[in-house]
Write an enzyme that holds these catalytic residues in place. Sequence first.
Site, PDB file in Angstrom:
ATOM      1  N   GLY A 117       0.842  -1.202  -0.097  1.00  0.00           N
ATOM      2  CA  GLY A 117       0.064   0.122   0.086  1.00  0.00           C
ATOM      3  C   GLY A 117       0.801   1.446  -0.056  1.00  0.00           C
ATOM      4  O   GLY A 117       0.559   2.296  -0.616  1.00  0.00           O
ATOM      5  N   ASP A 128     -17.543 -14.625   2.544  1.00  0.00           N
ATOM      6  CA  ASP A 128     -18.897 -15.156   3.128  1.00  0.00           C
ATOM      7  C   ASP A 128     -18.381 -16.443   3.752  1.00  0.00           C
ATOM      8  O   ASP A 128     -17.556 -17.364   3.181  1.00  0.00           O
ATOM      9  CB  ASP A 128     -19.887 -15.053   2.053  1.00  0.00           C
ATOM     10  CG  ASP A 128     -20.732 -14.018   2.208  1.00  0.00           C
ATOM     11  OD1 ASP A 128     -20.975 -13.327   3.089  1.00  0.00           O
ATOM     12  OD2 ASP A 128     -20.894 -13.503   0.883  1.00  0.00           O
ATOM     13  N   GLU A 178      -8.447  -7.517  -7.035  1.00  0.00           N
ATOM     14  CA  GLU A 178      -8.419  -6.573  -7.774  1.00  0.00           C
ATOM     15  C   GLU A 178      -7.349  -5.616  -7.656  1.00  0.00           C
ATOM     16  O   GLU A 178      -7.210  -4.571  -6.956  1.00  0.00           O
ATOM     17  CB  GLU A 178      -9.824  -5.732  -7.654  1.00  0.00           C
ATOM     18  CG  GLU A 178     -11.227  -6.686  -7.357  1.00  0.00           C
ATOM     19  CD  GLU A 178     -12.447  -5.941  -6.499  1.00  0.00           C
ATOM     20  OE1 GLU A 178     -13.319  -6.387  -6.717  1.00  0.00           O
ATOM     21  OE2 GLU A 178     -12.067  -5.294  -5.752  1.00  0.00           O
TER      22      GLU A 178
END
Length: 195
Positions: A105, A119, A129
């Site tokens: 980052g 989930d 992504e």
Amino acid sequence: MVLSDHTIKEELARGRIVIQPFDPSCIQPASVDVHLDRKLLVFRNSRRPYIDVRQDISDLNEMVEIENETPFILHPGEFVLASTLEYIAIPENIVARLEGKSSLGRIGLLIHSTAGYVDPGWKGHLTLELSNVANLPVTLYYGMKIGQISFLMLTTPAENLYGSPALGSKYQGQTEPTASRMHEDFLTKRKKADK
């Protein structure tokens, strides 16, 4: 409640959380590091003037592979889909969060825009992504640490797990980066309207 390293080890040992391949040195205080797989789904130049979310867009993507020691160069403003090297399975009473690595980052590499939520019932390789928001190209190497996954305990087990017929889950069991299947939501809606 976020699971600690101790509880993550217990859940892995019991086979309730599955991470394969698994390297014990990748366990952090409250997460597990995950790695970049070889295949990337890149967007080709297209004559389409826009992306219509109601249409299948698989023709806009091209699969490429990262060679062993040759990096894939992600240019500023570029977006590609990738996946975790690890196969991950989540039980009915746990949800997971996929997050980037701080070191990546800090050079402008983002690993997800919105798909950081995993989930209960998920089984497969997670699609990443990847976006470069820096001013310089960033190298991506096969097998590099790309993110970390943390786990949270649910108040009760989920009634409808990801992948159950009731949910119409579109990405269960994926083994490589998978393009958007948003258009399937519109197909389902049309079929219901036709009945």
